[in-house]
Design an enzyme around this catalytic site. Structure first.
Site, short mmCIF file in Angstrom:
data_model
loop_
_atom_site.label_atom_id
_atom_site.label_comp_id
_atom_site.label_asym_id
_atom_site.label_seq_id
_atom_site.Cartn_x
_atom_site.Cartn_y
_atom_site.Cartn_z
N GLY A 31 38.41 46.94 131.16
CA GLY A 31 38.85 48.25 132.01
C GLY A 31 39.92 49.43 131.31
N ALA A 32 40.54 49.77 131.62
CA ALA A 32 40.93 51.52 131.07
C ALA A 32 40.09 52.63 130.73
CB ALA A 32 41.99 50.79 130.20
N HIS A 37 33.67 54.97 127.56
CA HIS A 37 33.00 54.10 128.37
C HIS A 37 31.64 54.37 129.17
CE1 HIS A 37 37.37 51.92 127.80
NE2 HIS A 37 36.36 51.01 127.41
N GLY A 148 29.29 50.24 122.01
CA GLY A 148 29.89 51.43 121.68
C GLY A 148 30.04 51.40 120.39
N GLU A 149 29.27 52.14 119.21
CA GLU A 149 30.28 51.91 117.96
C GLU A 149 30.55 52.44 117.18
OE1 GLU A 149 27.28 55.28 115.85
OE2 GLU A 149 25.09 54.00 116.75
N GLN A 154 32.20 44.44 116.16
CA GLN A 154 32.07 43.84 116.78
C GLN A 154 29.96 43.58 117.43
OE1 GLN A 154 33.95 43.97 120.52
NE2 GLN A 154 32.89 45.35 121.54
N SER A 186 39.39 55.56 122.60
CA SER A 186 40.15 53.90 122.38
C SER A 186 41.32 53.71 123.55
CB SER A 186 40.70 53.45 121.60
OG SER A 186 41.56 52.33 121.86
N SER A 187 41.07 52.37 124.65
CA SER A 187 41.79 52.40 125.39
C SER A 187 43.53 51.84 125.36
CB SER A 187 41.17 51.13 126.07
OG SER A 187 40.10 51.03 126.43
O1 PAF Z 1 34.87 45.86 123.56
C1 PAF Z 1 35.22 45.39 124.83
O2 PAF Z 1 35.69 45.86 125.59
C2 PAF Z 1 35.43 43.92 124.34
O3 PAF Z 1 35.33 42.98 123.13
C3 PAF Z 1 34.08 43.34 125.42
C4 PAF Z 1 32.90 44.14 124.83
C5 PAF Z 1 33.98 43.68 126.68
C6 PAF Z 1 33.84 41.94 125.30
O4 PAF Z 1 35.31 41.57 126.00
#
Ligand code: PAF
Length: 281
Positions: A31-32, A37, A148-149, A154, A186-187
């Site tokens: 979210g946010a 996104h 996202g890169e 992650q 970024s959020s």
């Molecule tokens: O990048 C994020 O927002 C989080 O790490 C994800 C991939 C949604 C997993 O909770």
């Protein structure tokens, strides 16, 4: 746009979206939402998704400090409006007890790319990510998922996990979306003060300079040390600035022919900022 808050309705809605060989794209989020996104929705579509599901779930398992979890920005109404405008077909909004019912006892640990960097700074973080992502993939049955890169480590952890567990999903990597001054979206950026927001794009400028020097064969250790010193002089508290092998995240002291990535994390006031870029850029 369908909104699902329980698993049976999610499963039947996703099955309908995937009927007649249609491919479902998934955009997992906490979210946010911001432009970064929304670019993931476009990228999933461009990668062949006929319909898009987005999940909004602030995953407690990936936070190691409860105050950080409580502080994470939430704006369900705003997020739903943005997703509707972006043409999202379905939003999955699971309650915590649906994702982790009492008695849940399984987690996924990814070694290799989880080691160090964010994995070192936030113990347990990638266990939480690597546990929630396959749940989201399996719950929706998505064919394509966009990441996202911006969160490079992650992305590598999720790729490794999906490969190791033989999850048949295409992972689409989407370049970082930046503000006009280069600052990565970024959020958490909303927590910067006005003065910090003015300084923030220097993180990008500095790593861009470092990446350019490394690509021009300058000595890596020295260039990284100079980059960290510049970050400190600019007002950041750098956590790391490192050149790594792009897929395994193995630190590099010399350039290699394999793809390389420059990773940076630095605190500006109370906000921890991440950025990264390919070398050569
Ligand atoms: O990048 C994020 O927002 C989080 O790490 C994800 C991939 C949604 C997993 O909770």
């Amino acid at each position: 746009m369908l909104i699902c808050r329980d698993l049976p309705s999610l499963r039947s809605a996703c099955a309908a979206l995937r009927s007649n060989g249609r491919r479902l794209g998934l955009v997992p989020t906490m979210g946010a939402l911001h432009q970064g996104h929304l670019a993931l929705l476009d990228a999933a579509r461009a990668a062949g998704a006929d319909a898009i599901a987005a999940s909004i779930f602030v995953n407690p398992l990936q936070f190691n400090a409860s105050d950080d979890l409580a502080r994470y920005p939430r704006d369900e109404d705003g997020d739903l409006a943005k997703l509707r405008d972006a043409g999202c077909d379905l939003v999955w909004l699971p309650p915590v007890e649906t994702m982790y019912p009492p008695g849940s006892a399984s987690v996924i640990e990814v070694a290799g790319p989880s080691k160090g960097f964010e994995g070192g700074a936030r113990p347990g973080h990638f266990r939480g990510v690597a546990t929630v992502c396959p749940k989201l993939f399996l719950q929706t049955g998505a064919d394509i998922v966009a990441f996202g890169e911006k969160d490079w480590q992650q992305l590598q952890v999720v790729r490794r996990m999906a490969r190791d567990l033989d999850i048949p999903i295409h992972i689409e990597a989407v370049p970082t979306i930046r503000e006009a001054d280069g600052f990565a979206m970024s959020s958490r950026n909303r927590f910067l003060s006005a003065a910090e927001r003015t300084t923030a794009p220097m993180l990008y400028q500095i790593i861009k300079d470092v990446a350019r020097k490394i690509a021009a064969d300058a000595p890596i250790t020295q260039v990284l040390a100079e980059g960290e010193a510049r970050l400190t002089a600019t007002g950041f508290a750098p956590d790391y600035l490192a050149l790594v092998e792009a897929e395994t995240l193995e630190p590099l002291a010399q350039t290699t022919t394999a793809p390389m990535r420059l990773l940076a994390a630095a605190r500006l006031g109370s906000v921890r900022l991440l950025d990264n870029m390919g070398v050569p850029a």
